[in-house]
Scaffold this motif. Structure first.
Motif, PDB file in Angstrom:
ATOM      1  N   ASP A  19      61.369   9.505  58.086  1.00  0.00           N
ATOM      2  CA  ASP A  19      60.131   8.893  57.586  1.00  0.00           C
ATOM      3  C   ASP A  19      59.380   9.788  56.606  1.00  0.00           C
ATOM      4  N   GLN A  20      59.293  11.058  56.905  1.00  0.00           N
ATOM      5  CA  GLN A  20      58.419  11.961  56.160  1.00  0.00           C
ATOM      6  C   GLN A  20      59.150  12.992  55.309  1.00  0.00           C
ATOM      7  N   GLY A  21      60.446  13.062  55.409  1.00  0.00           N
ATOM      8  CA  GLY A  21      61.208  14.077  54.686  1.00  0.00           C
ATOM      9  C   GLY A  21      61.579  13.638  53.290  1.00  0.00           C
ATOM     10  N   THR A  22      60.616  13.589  52.405  1.00  0.00           N
ATOM     11  CA  THR A  22      60.853  13.103  51.049  1.00  0.00           C
ATOM     12  C   THR A  22      61.769  14.046  50.259  1.00  0.00           C
ATOM     13  N   LEU A  23      62.343  13.505  49.213  1.00  0.00           N
ATOM     14  CA  LEU A  23      63.288  14.272  48.399  1.00  0.00           C
ATOM     15  C   LEU A  23      62.640  15.423  47.640  1.00  0.00           C
ATOM     16  N   ASP A  24      61.339  15.348  47.415  1.00  0.00           N
ATOM     17  CA  ASP A  24      60.672  16.369  46.596  1.00  0.00           C
ATOM     18  C   ASP A  24      60.151  17.562  47.406  1.00  0.00           C
ATOM     19  N   LEU A  25      60.594  17.699  48.633  1.00  0.00           N
ATOM     20  CA  LEU A  25      60.098  18.797  49.464  1.00  0.00           C
ATOM     21  C   LEU A  25      60.646  20.163  49.051  1.00  0.00           C
ATOM     22  N   PHE A  26      61.836  20.189  48.503  1.00  0.00           N
ATOM     23  CA  PHE A  26      62.485  21.459  48.200  1.00  0.00           C
ATOM     24  C   PHE A  26      62.642  21.650  46.696  1.00  0.00           C
ATOM     25  N   ALA A  27      62.185  22.805  46.215  1.00  0.00           N
ATOM     26  CA  ALA A  27      62.297  23.124  44.792  1.00  0.00           C
ATOM     27  C   ALA A  27      63.656  23.742  44.475  1.00  0.00           C
ATOM     28  N   HIS A  28      64.251  24.420  45.422  1.00  0.00           N
ATOM     29  CA  HIS A  28      65.555  25.065  45.233  1.00  0.00           C
ATOM     30  C   HIS A  28      66.623  23.981  45.066  1.00  0.00           C
ATOM     31  N   ASP A  29      67.389  24.056  43.982  1.00  0.00           N
ATOM     32  CA  ASP A  29      68.374  23.018  43.679  1.00  0.00           C
ATOM     33  C   ASP A  29      69.380  22.810  44.806  1.00  0.00           C
ATOM     34  N   GLY A  30      69.873  23.890  45.365  1.00  0.00           N
ATOM     35  CA  GLY A  30      70.860  23.784  46.442  1.00  0.00           C
ATOM     36  C   GLY A  30      70.279  23.120  47.676  1.00  0.00           C
ATOM     37  N   LEU A  31      69.081  23.526  48.051  1.00  0.00           N
ATOM     38  CA  LEU A  31      68.422  22.907  49.205  1.00  0.00           C
ATOM     39  C   LEU A  31      68.081  21.457  48.926  1.00  0.00           C
ATOM     40  N   ALA A  32      67.658  21.166  47.707  1.00  0.00           N
ATOM     41  CA  ALA A  32      67.310  19.791  47.352  1.00  0.00           C
ATOM     42  C   ALA A  32      68.532  18.882  47.470  1.00  0.00           C
ATOM     43  N   GLU A  33      69.678  19.345  47.009  1.00  0.00           N
ATOM     44  CA  GLU A  33      70.906  18.547  47.094  1.00  0.00           C
ATOM     45  C   GLU A  33      71.331  18.366  48.549  1.00  0.00           C
ATOM     46  N   LEU A  34      71.271  19.420  49.313  1.00  0.00           N
ATOM     47  CA  LEU A  34      71.612  19.358  50.735  1.00  0.00           C
ATOM     48  C   LEU A  34      70.666  18.397  51.450  1.00  0.00           C
ATOM     49  N   TRP A  35      69.365  18.501  51.170  1.00  0.00           N
ATOM     50  CA  TRP A  35      68.364  17.645  51.800  1.00  0.00           C
ATOM     51  C   TRP A  35      68.586  16.176  51.423  1.00  0.00           C
ATOM     52  N   LYS A  36      68.949  15.944  50.175  1.00  0.00           N
ATOM     53  CA  LYS A  36      69.216  14.576  49.712  1.00  0.00           C
ATOM     54  C   LYS A  36      70.347  13.957  50.529  1.00  0.00           C
TER      55      LYS A  36
END
Length: 144
Positions: A19-36
């Motif tokens: 619900d709350q874990g939006t895609l824009d939470l992580f600035a680090h590219d690797g973390l952003a891709e993993l989070w996505k």
């Protein structure tokens, strides 16, 4: 820590993250891709599977980040408060960065002798309210 918590067996934690874990939470590219990829699994109704996720990652950076996250100790009794704290910090950081950016733009306009647009001041006030409202946003999850 939040990446680790996405592999929790606690359904409330997984719902919170979805619900709350939006895609824009992580600035680090690797973390952003993993989070996505984690969010995609959760949104598809699938509990994140570390093996499937690891096999689907193309970059060494993402694999290393996932490995480190999975090595963190986990206690499902503490998973919900930890997930809430992580999400509050990450959302708060995102909002504070937006406020700082708007303030910087306003200072530049003032230095140039231009009157800042009212919309920008209103937006800063709205973002401040969003910061204040973070506690309320997550309050419902603690009573579940």
């Amino acid at each position: 820590m939040l990446v680790r918590l996405a592999f929790s067996e606690n359904e409330v934690v997984l719902n919170l993250i979805a619900d709350q874990g939006t895609l824009d939470l992580f600035a680090h590219d690797g973390l952003a891709e993993l989070w996505k990829r984690i969010l995609n699994m959760l949104n598809d109704g699938t509990v994140p599977d570390s093996t499937a996720l690891m096999l689907g990652l193309e970059g060494d950076t993402e694999r290393e980040l996932l490995s480190k996250a999975l090595m963190e100790p986990s206690n499902d009794d503490e998973a919900l408060p930890l997930a809430i704290d992580c999400l509050k910090v990450l959302h708060g950081e995102r909002v504070r960065n937006q406020i700082d950016q708007l303030r910087s733009e306003l200072r530049l306009l003032e230095k140039a002798g231009t009157q800042p647009p009212d919309e920008a001041l209103v937006k800063i006030a709205e973002l401040r309210q969003e910061l204040v409202g973070l506690d309320q946003l997550f309050e419902g999850y603690l009573t579940t």
